[in-house]
Design an enzyme around this catalytic site. Structure first.
Site, PDB file in Angstrom:
ATOM      1  N   ASP A 143       0.913  -1.140   0.000  1.00 23.68           N
ATOM      2  CA  ASP A 143       0.000   0.000   0.000  1.00 23.68           C
ATOM      3  C   ASP A 143       0.951   1.187   0.000  1.00 23.68           C
ATOM      4  O   ASP A 143       1.566   1.503   1.014  1.00 23.68           O
ATOM      5  CB  ASP A 143      -0.863   0.023   1.259  1.00 23.68           C
ATOM      6  CG  ASP A 143      -1.868   1.159   1.214  1.00 23.68           C
ATOM      7  OD1 ASP A 143      -1.459   2.299   0.891  1.00 23.68           O
ATOM      8  OD2 ASP A 143      -3.050   0.929   1.486  1.00 23.68           O
ATOM      9  N   HIS A 144       1.104   1.842  -1.146  1.00 25.85           N
ATOM     10  CA  HIS A 144       2.229   2.773  -1.258  1.00 25.85           C
ATOM     11  C   HIS A 144       2.081   3.983  -0.329  1.00 25.85           C
ATOM     12  O   HIS A 144       3.048   4.667  -0.053  1.00 25.85           O
ATOM     13  CB  HIS A 144       2.481   3.176  -2.716  1.00 25.85           C
ATOM     14  CG  HIS A 144       1.561   4.223  -3.249  1.00 25.85           C
ATOM     15  ND1 HIS A 144       0.309   3.937  -3.719  1.00 25.85           N
ATOM     16  CD2 HIS A 144       1.711   5.559  -3.388  1.00 25.85           C
ATOM     17  CE1 HIS A 144      -0.262   5.064  -4.121  1.00 25.85           C
ATOM     18  NE2 HIS A 144       0.562   6.071  -3.939  1.00 25.85           N
TER      19      HIS A 144
ATOM     20  N   HIS B 107      -5.587   3.080   0.986  1.00 27.79           N
ATOM     21  CA  HIS B 107      -4.771   4.182   1.494  1.00 27.79           C
ATOM     22  C   HIS B 107      -5.418   4.934   2.661  1.00 27.79           C
ATOM     23  O   HIS B 107      -4.790   5.191   3.674  1.00 27.79           O
ATOM     24  CB  HIS B 107      -4.490   5.194   0.378  1.00 27.79           C
ATOM     25  CG  HIS B 107      -3.971   4.576  -0.885  1.00 27.79           C
ATOM     26  ND1 HIS B 107      -3.109   3.504  -0.881  1.00 27.79           N
ATOM     27  CD2 HIS B 107      -4.182   4.874  -2.188  1.00 27.79           C
ATOM     28  CE1 HIS B 107      -2.815   3.183  -2.129  1.00 27.79           C
ATOM     29  NE2 HIS B 107      -3.456   3.990  -2.941  1.00 27.79           N
TER      30      HIS B 107
END
Ligand code: BG6
Length: 496
Positions: free
Chosen positions: A183-184, A246
């Site tokens: 999950d950047h 996010h």
């Protein structure tokens, strides 16, 4: 931490993500001296490239590395690209995997990567199962010699059911400790700094609860539209694309209890508990009132005509997919009982910004009547991007007679801390996985807990035919979204 010799095998290597994010991240790691002595990348996908063509595409002629080229790095990049290889393969063709294994073994013995293999799945999620199975059948998931790790991209599933099925499938072939779900947002410095703000200071945490916090607001806005991703996006929408992953990760870091230590499992245990304490909305009346979906409609933005969502390429002209989602929800636990959370995310807003605002309660008793502060609460604003930093808003006396109170800012900018290169999200996350550190990766149970919250909303929107409002491209969303915030509060539109 030590980064052991290893091979990174990227599935879906001909796709956009490899050229746009992964290879630039690896190049930066190389520049900063983080790669182990022996390291190779093997790209694997259907397009028939030679090693040379692949190197040209993702390094030597890549527009995503332009900046690095200008810095006189041509020689460095040419040497770097020698570490990249390519192997043609169909993800779901089991007969393609014995040759893949052979190729890996020969690269491993030629380049001394100690049989440590990192598999990166940059493919549609439907390929995760077949790829894992094929790797397993070739004995490539067995950790008899080196270690074996698997990184999977989002979206992780499409619903709670599909996320569970996906987890079950992956667990047939890999242990949870081998799986890294990316999950950047967790790779962003400011998101990680939420933990530090809360747990490395003594001035915030005593106030971090229902006694002092009135409500929490999170905005994640993008000025861009959906670009060329219509095919994916129209089946996804803002709630799946941004919120389930996010934004719920940000919420979890804001609401979680202090972990015992900064150990990966301790932090993830607390995040899981946090996600499980979100009040799941099931009452149709609550769902109707507290969830809003909308789509951008065409408008002139900065003198240019911008298409509406339904006119975008590969989008159904009658699509109900939301490009804007706003929710009000509660967290059912001791710390947060009765504190409302307002979260919104959208494409085609006036600017690209993500921030979380902690609104503190006003003092119980107002002594100073002459206050020009239009809203009297103290705010802690955590700017996640851009202009990363923290802003505290508080009241000060205006010089002169009487007690006129005005709002002042205590403003910290991350950029003032360092001139040196701050790692990009993908860089940080890749390096962590290469070192076996899963702290910033989502665990199976976390992902499922996030879906458990989102699922009933998606189902309600679909079954009830909840209104899809329109908002002009370049605006802060539909007007009705203000109603969510009830009475005296309005959304804080960053920059306004
Ligand atoms: C991705 C979404 O996960 O995150 C995109 O799929 C979105 O739709 C992107 O644009 C936003 O990431 P960032 O880092 O640019 O805020």
């Amino acid at each position: 931490n030590k980064t052991e010799n290893q091979m990174l095998v990227i599935f879906g290597a001909s796709g956009d993500l490899t050229a746009r994010k992964l290879v630039p991240a690896i190049v930066s790691l190389a520049q900063d001296g983080y790669l182990p002595e022996n390291f190779v990348v093997l790209g694997a996908s259907r397009t028939p490239y030679s090693d040379g063509e692949f190197r040209k595409k993702v390094v030597l002629e890549s527009k995503y590395l332009d900046e690095k080229m200008e810095n006189g790095q041509e020689k460095f990049l040419a040497e770097f690209s020698d570490k990249l290889f390519y192997h043609e393969l169909s993800d779901d063709q089991s007969s393609d995997y014995a040759p893949l294994k052979k190729r890996m073994e020969s690269l491993n013995s030629d380049y001394g990567t100690d049989a440590n293999y990192m598999f990166y799945l940059s493919t549609p999620p439907s390929a995760y199962g077949p790829i894992s199975k094929n790797l397993y059948n070739q004995g490539l998931t067995e950790e008899d010699q080196g270690w074996r790790r698997l990184i999977v991209e989002k979206p992780f599933g499409y619903s709670l059911k599909s996320a569970k099925e996906l987890n079950e499938k992956l667990h047939r072939y890999f242990k949870e400790s081998q799986i890294f779900r990316i999950d950047h947002y967790l790779g962003k410095e400011t998101v990680q700094n939420l933990l530090v703000t809360r747990f490395a200071n003594s001035i915030f945490e005593p106030l971090w609860n229902r006694h002092y916090i009135h409500h929490v607001e999170i905005t994640s806005a993008e000025s861009g539209g959906i670009g060329k991703r219509g095919k994916y996006y129209d089946k996804s929408g803002a709630l799946r694309d941004m919120f389930q992953s996010h934004l719920l990760q940000i919420v979890a870091l804001i609401i979680m209890e202090p972990p015992l230590s900064a150990d990966a499992e301790e932090i993830r245990n607390e995040k899981l508990k946090a996600l499980k304490s979100l009040r799941i909305m099931t009452d149709p009346e609550v769902l109707r009132r507290d969830t809003i979906r909308a789509q951008y409609i065409s408008a002139t933005v900065d003198g240019k005509e911008v298409k509406g969502y339904r006119q975008e390429e590969n989008v159904d002209p009658e699509s109900k997919t939301e490009t804007y989602a706003a929710l009000k929800f509660y967290v059912d636990n001791w710390r947060w009982a009765d504190v409302p959370f307002y979260v919104r995310t959208a494409k085609r807003m006036p600017t690209k910004v993500t921030e979380a605002v902690i609104h503190f309660k006003t003092p119980h008793h107002q002594i100073f009547k002459d206050s020009s502060m239009h809203s009297k609460d103290n705010k802690l604003i955590i700017r996640i991007q851009p202009d990363e930093g923290i802003l505290i808003k508080f009241g000060v006396k205006v010089p002169g007679q009487g007690f006129k109170v005005e709002r002042a800012n205590l403003d910290f900018y991350y950029s003032s801390l360092t001139d040196s290169h701050v790692m990009e999200a993908y860089e940080r996350l890749l390096l962590d996985a290469m070192q076996g550190d899963a702290t910033l990766y989502a665990r199976a149970d976390e992902v499922e807990a996030a879906w458990a919250f989102v699922d009933p909303i998606l189902k309600y929107w679909k079954d009830s035919n909840q209104n899809v409002y329109g908002y002009s491209a370049g605006a802060w969303g539909p007007k009705n979204a203000d109603e969510l915030l009830e009475g005296h509060h309005t959304w804080r539109n960053p920059g306004e």
